[in-house]
Write a protein that holds these residues in place. Structure first.
Motif, mmCIF file in Angstrom:
data_model
loop_
_atom_site.group_PDB
_atom_site.id
_atom_site.type_symbol
_atom_site.label_atom_id
_atom_site.label_comp_id
_atom_site.label_asym_id
_atom_site.label_seq_id
_atom_site.Cartn_x
_atom_site.Cartn_y
_atom_site.Cartn_z
ATOM 1 N N ARG A 140 38.931 40.223 51.916
ATOM 2 C CA ARG A 140 38.308 39.235 51.032
ATOM 3 C C ARG A 140 39.086 39.195 49.731
ATOM 4 O O ARG A 140 39.259 40.208 49.069
ATOM 5 C CB ARG A 140 36.856 39.608 50.767
ATOM 6 C CG ARG A 140 36.046 38.578 50.013
ATOM 7 C CD ARG A 140 34.599 39.045 49.928
ATOM 8 N NE ARG A 140 33.715 38.027 49.381
ATOM 9 C CZ ARG A 140 33.467 37.842 48.090
ATOM 10 N NH1 ARG A 140 34.073 38.620 47.196
ATOM 11 N NH2 ARG A 140 32.650 36.895 47.689
ATOM 12 N N VAL A 141 39.564 38.005 49.361
ATOM 13 C CA VAL A 141 40.305 37.797 48.120
ATOM 14 C C VAL A 141 39.573 36.754 47.303
ATOM 15 O O VAL A 141 39.246 35.674 47.817
ATOM 16 C CB VAL A 141 41.759 37.353 48.381
ATOM 17 C CG1 VAL A 141 42.488 37.121 47.066
ATOM 18 C CG2 VAL A 141 42.492 38.385 49.227
ATOM 19 N N GLU A 142 39.318 37.078 46.059
ATOM 20 C CA GLU A 142 38.589 36.156 45.190
ATOM 21 C C GLU A 142 39.409 35.890 43.939
ATOM 22 O O GLU A 142 39.963 36.816 43.329
ATOM 23 C CB GLU A 142 37.234 36.750 44.801
ATOM 24 C CG GLU A 142 36.407 35.835 43.907
ATOM 25 C CD GLU A 142 35.017 36.389 43.640
ATOM 26 O OE1 GLU A 142 34.317 35.848 42.769
ATOM 27 O OE2 GLU A 142 34.630 37.372 44.321
ATOM 28 N N GLY A 143 39.509 34.624 43.539
ATOM 29 C CA GLY A 143 40.224 34.237 42.331
ATOM 30 C C GLY A 143 39.373 33.314 41.482
ATOM 31 O O GLY A 143 38.469 32.635 41.983
ATOM 32 N N SER A 144 39.674 33.298 40.177
ATOM 33 C CA SER A 144 38.885 32.450 39.278
ATOM 34 C C SER A 144 39.747 31.931 38.140
ATOM 35 O O SER A 144 40.742 32.556 37.759
ATOM 36 C CB SER A 144 37.686 33.226 38.717
ATOM 37 O OG SER A 144 38.122 34.296 37.883
ATOM 38 N N TRP A 145 39.345 30.788 37.615
ATOM 39 C CA TRP A 145 39.937 30.203 36.403
ATOM 40 C C TRP A 145 38.802 29.991 35.419
ATOM 41 O O TRP A 145 37.757 29.423 35.768
ATOM 42 C CB TRP A 145 40.615 28.878 36.729
ATOM 43 C CG TRP A 145 41.154 28.160 35.509
ATOM 44 C CD1 TRP A 145 42.395 28.260 34.974
ATOM 45 C CD2 TRP A 145 40.448 27.206 34.688
ATOM 46 N NE1 TRP A 145 42.520 27.453 33.876
ATOM 47 C CE2 TRP A 145 41.336 26.792 33.679
ATOM 48 C CE3 TRP A 145 39.151 26.677 34.716
ATOM 49 C CZ2 TRP A 145 40.969 25.869 32.698
ATOM 50 C CZ3 TRP A 145 38.780 25.760 33.739
ATOM 51 C CH2 TRP A 145 39.692 25.362 32.741
#
Length: 769
Positions: free
Chosen positions: A462-467
């Motif tokens: 599981r890979v999570e990214g945010s801006w």
């Protein structure tokens, strides 16, 4: 006239001008050569005592012709005619002495000795004249001693047959400046001072010593001496810091005996020891403490918080700590402009006593007034007041100012920020005045990109990214876009969040998201909108009590196993629910606790809007505790219990049921693997859950090792029975960073059943609980 530059007389005149002591001999030579010019016999020139006597052979040798020396032509100072007119005419008939031949050197020396003897006083011994020698002279010149050593008279051997033997130097070969040396260090006389202090002086010296830091090796002797000199000064400073101001430190280099070696064997170096001899002397003690300051409120504010006392040694660290304590305490008690002056310590060498005097300028006692802000602003002074934990009229306290500064930093909106009191001169009564807090802002970049990753058996990668734009809607109105990509979960979402919304540490969020989940327990496509108000802990501000409440609307399409039809079927659920959560945190760290406990209670009243309304409530309680056995070993444990009341399992959307198993649950099992299963052995969830875990954590530096045992089970009924518990055990590794530990856990189920993995692996950030 003969050219004066090539004549012998000219060279003698130059010698006389440059060597005044040779004028007499030069004149004699001139006379001799002048006589030769007119054809008279020439006697060897007289030698005066000021010139080293030449050998007789050299005297008898004919004078060589003058060298052919050419000089550059220069303009004469005077003409030849003027020069000849200036020289008086000398005629032989005018002075008979000019025609008399010169005496021999032997006659000259004899006459000189006779004249000296005539002028000298008669020698006496105890008043009795010494008789003259046989020749009538009272003095006699002693000539050169005869050569009796045959070796000195022997001819020199040919150069090719000359036997050269190495010269044995006074110092050992390994003491030369360009030869590397090995050494040991010896400190003498430090034990007496070491035993009288709370600090291990020998250990402190070893940590700072240049000699010890060199590991017994130096490039050359000069480097060794430099290190020894520096360590001597270091020892002097260390002793002075513990009150030994009269200490004497001597340094030297001892060289051992050179070992005898046999021919053909490598030459042995002598042992070298860098020695530091210490004479500590007297340890000075405080005989009197004088604090020069104006009256304070309360009256003994300075004296009561000054930790030094009469009779204790004058230790530098204690003195500096006492002064720092006053510098910190006065601003905490309403004196923002207090200043500690330069100390004065008068030492009495006869008694070993010291009189300590410290001037303190307390300044005006003050109270908080208004807040002003300047610089490149991220938000205005009104929002700064929301962050401040003080109000107008409160007595000034530097701890509250530090708290405000940290709260400003925690917003993440500043490159630099400062908060400082400014005097106003405005009276606040009670002999105090108001101060304005000036906040200087320098706004930083408001946008942030972030990412995180994790892996769990059954949960997949599981890979999570945010801006994030942290200040899109000032003050502190953030817009966040988030995306999740994983082997079993994908989703996107947007959050509008207001931090410190009307009150310090209160957060208001609006969330919209959509995701797809593909697990063994269910397959779902879900949309969700929610609103939430929370008072939560953060990595910077860990709070003892937290709370959250909100509401959410969920629309989800999920499949579930239908026992009546013996197959999986998909259904659509519309769920509206409320959320309420309270927590108490008495631990020492949010991400890596080592002592204390936590309690969190969650209740979620919900209802299905599909068909007739079916209300129910989800409740869960989590408790964890931490106990430090030593500085490096921590025992940790947790329990969890959950229940769903008011609805049968079949009326619940699969995603709203309880599951157990995985990295944040019972390690050793796959994600959601425990609990009731369908005929295909896929989990179907339940209405109650019970879990427990125990860990032993050992940390060494930035690394750690964890051993753990987990237990848990999911039940069909709404009340956990704690029966049929499944256990998993394993070991984990930790790497500690400045934002929390990174963990890798490997576990296996105890009493493994068919279909269960032999080993499960979990990777994440933060401790498991």
């Amino acid at each position: 006239m003969q050219n004066p530059e090539t004549s012998r007389d000219y060279h003698l005149m130059r010698l006389a001008r440059t060597r005044p002591l040779l004028i007499a001999s030069a004149s004699a030579c001139c006379l001799a050569w002048s006589t030769a010019a007119i054809g008279q016999p020439v006697e060897p020139p007289q030698v005066v005592p000021t010139v080293e006597p030449a050998s007789e052979a050299a005297i008898a040798a004919p004078t060589p012709p003058p060298p052919d020396v050419s000089f550059p032509e220069v303009a004469p100072i005077i003409s030849d005619e003027e020069f000849e007119q200036a020289i008086p005419q000398i005629f032989a008939e005018d002075d008979p002495e000019l025609n008399r031949p010169l005496e021999s050197i032997a006659d000259f020396e004899k006459r000189q000795a006779a004249d000296a003897a005539a002028d000298a006083p008669t020698p006496t011994v105890e008043g009795v004249p010494v008789p003259a020698l046989a020749d009538g002279d009272a003095w006699e010149v002693i000539g050169d001693a005869p050569i009796t050593d045959s070796q000195l008279a022997a001819p020199l051997p040919p150069l090719e047959n000359f036997d050269v033997e190495p010269v044995e130097f006074a110092e050992a070969e390994d003491d030369r400046e360009n030869v590397g040396v090995t050494y040991t260090v010896q400190v003498n006389g430090l034990a007496a001072a070491d035993d009288s202090t709370d600090v291990d002086l020998a250990d402190l010296f070893g940590d700072l010593s240049a000699l010890y830091d060199g590991d017994g090796k130096a490039d050359n002797a000069a480097m060794l001496r430099a290190r020894l000199s520096a360590d001597g000064e270091l020892m002097q400073r260390i002793l002075a810091s513990e009150g030994y101001y009269d200490a004497v430190v001597d340094t030297r280099i001892d060289r051992g005996e050179r070992e005898e070696v046999q021919a053909g064997q490598p030459r042995q170096r002598r042992a070298i020891t860098a020695v530091i001899d210490v004479k500590p002397g007297t340890q000075y003690k405080l005989a009197e403490i004088i604090l020069e300051a104006d009256p304070t409120v309360p009256p003994n504010l300075i004296a009561d918080n000054f930790p030094l006392s009469v009779g204790e040694p004058i230790v530098a660290q204690r003195v500096q700590g006492a002064e720092a304590a006053i510098a910190l305490k006065l601003p905490e008690e309403g004196y923002p402009f207090a200043e500690v002056g330069q100390r004065d310590i008068l030492l009495d060498g006869a008694t070993g006593d010291g009189v300590y005097t410290l001037p303190v300028e307390i300044g005006k006692r003050s109270r908080f007034g208004g807040i002003d802000t300047t610089g490149d602003l991220a938000f205005d002074a009104e929002h700064v007041e929301v962050l401040a934990r003080f109000k107008r009229g409160d007595l000034y306290d530097s701890r509250k100012v530090d708290d405000l500064r940290q709260a400003l930093v925690a917003t993440g909106l500043f490159a630099t920020v400062a908060a400082e009191p400014q005097p106003t001169g405005e009276s606040a009564g009670d002999d105090t005045e108001y101060v304005t807090m000036l906040v200087t802002q320098q706004a930083g970049p408001p946008r942030t990109l972030a990412a995180s990753a994790g892996y769990g058996t059954g949960e997949g990668l599981r890979v999570e990214g945010s801006w994030t734009h942290r200040n899109l809607l000032p003050p502190e109105g953030a817009l966040i876009f988030r995306g999740v990509v994983g082997t079993q979960e994908q989703g996107i979402g947007a959050t509008l969040r207001r931090s410190n919304a009307g009150r310090r540490d209160r957060t208001v969020e609006l969330v919209a998201e959509a995701k797809r989940s593909d697990y063994n327990a269910f397959n779902a496509i879900t949309g969700r909108i929610a609103a939430r108000v929370s008072y939560d802990s953060t990595p910077i501000w860990q709070k003892r009590f937290t709370y959250a409440f909100g509401a959410e609307l969920i629309a989800t399409s999920e499949d579930d196993y239908d026992f009546a039809r013996a197959e999986r079927s998909r259904d659509f659920y519309t769920i509206f629910g409320l959320t309420g959560q309270i927590g108490m945190d008495r631990t020492d760290s949010l991400l890596d606790p080592t002592k204390g406990f936590r309690v969190t209670a969650l209740i979620q009243p919900e209802g299905s809007l599909a068909g007739r309304f079916s209300p129910y409530a989800r409740a869960r309680l989590d408790v964890s505790g931490y106990y430090p056995v030593t500085d490096n070993i921590v025992l940790a444990g947790r329990v969890r219990a959950g229940s769903i009341l008011g609805a049968a399992r079949e009326r619940l959307a699969p995603s709203r049921r309880f599951y157990a198993g995985g990295g944040g649950s019972v390690r050793g099992f796959g994600y959601q693997e425990l609990g009731p299963k369908d005929p295909n052995l896929d989990p179907i969830g339940g209405r109650s859950v019970a879990e427990a875990a125990f860990e032993g954590r050992y940390r060494f530096g930035n690394f750690g090792v964890v051993g753990f045992v987990d237990a848990g089970q999911v039940y069909r009924g709404s009340t956990p029975t704690f029966s049929d518990l499944r256990f998993g055990a394993g070991i984990g590794a930790r790497y500690y960073t400045n934002f929390g530990p990174m963990r890798l856990d490997v576990a296996t189920p105890i009493g493994r059943k068919p279909g269960e993995a032999l080993v499960s692996v979990y990777v994440s950030i933060g401790q498991a609980f």
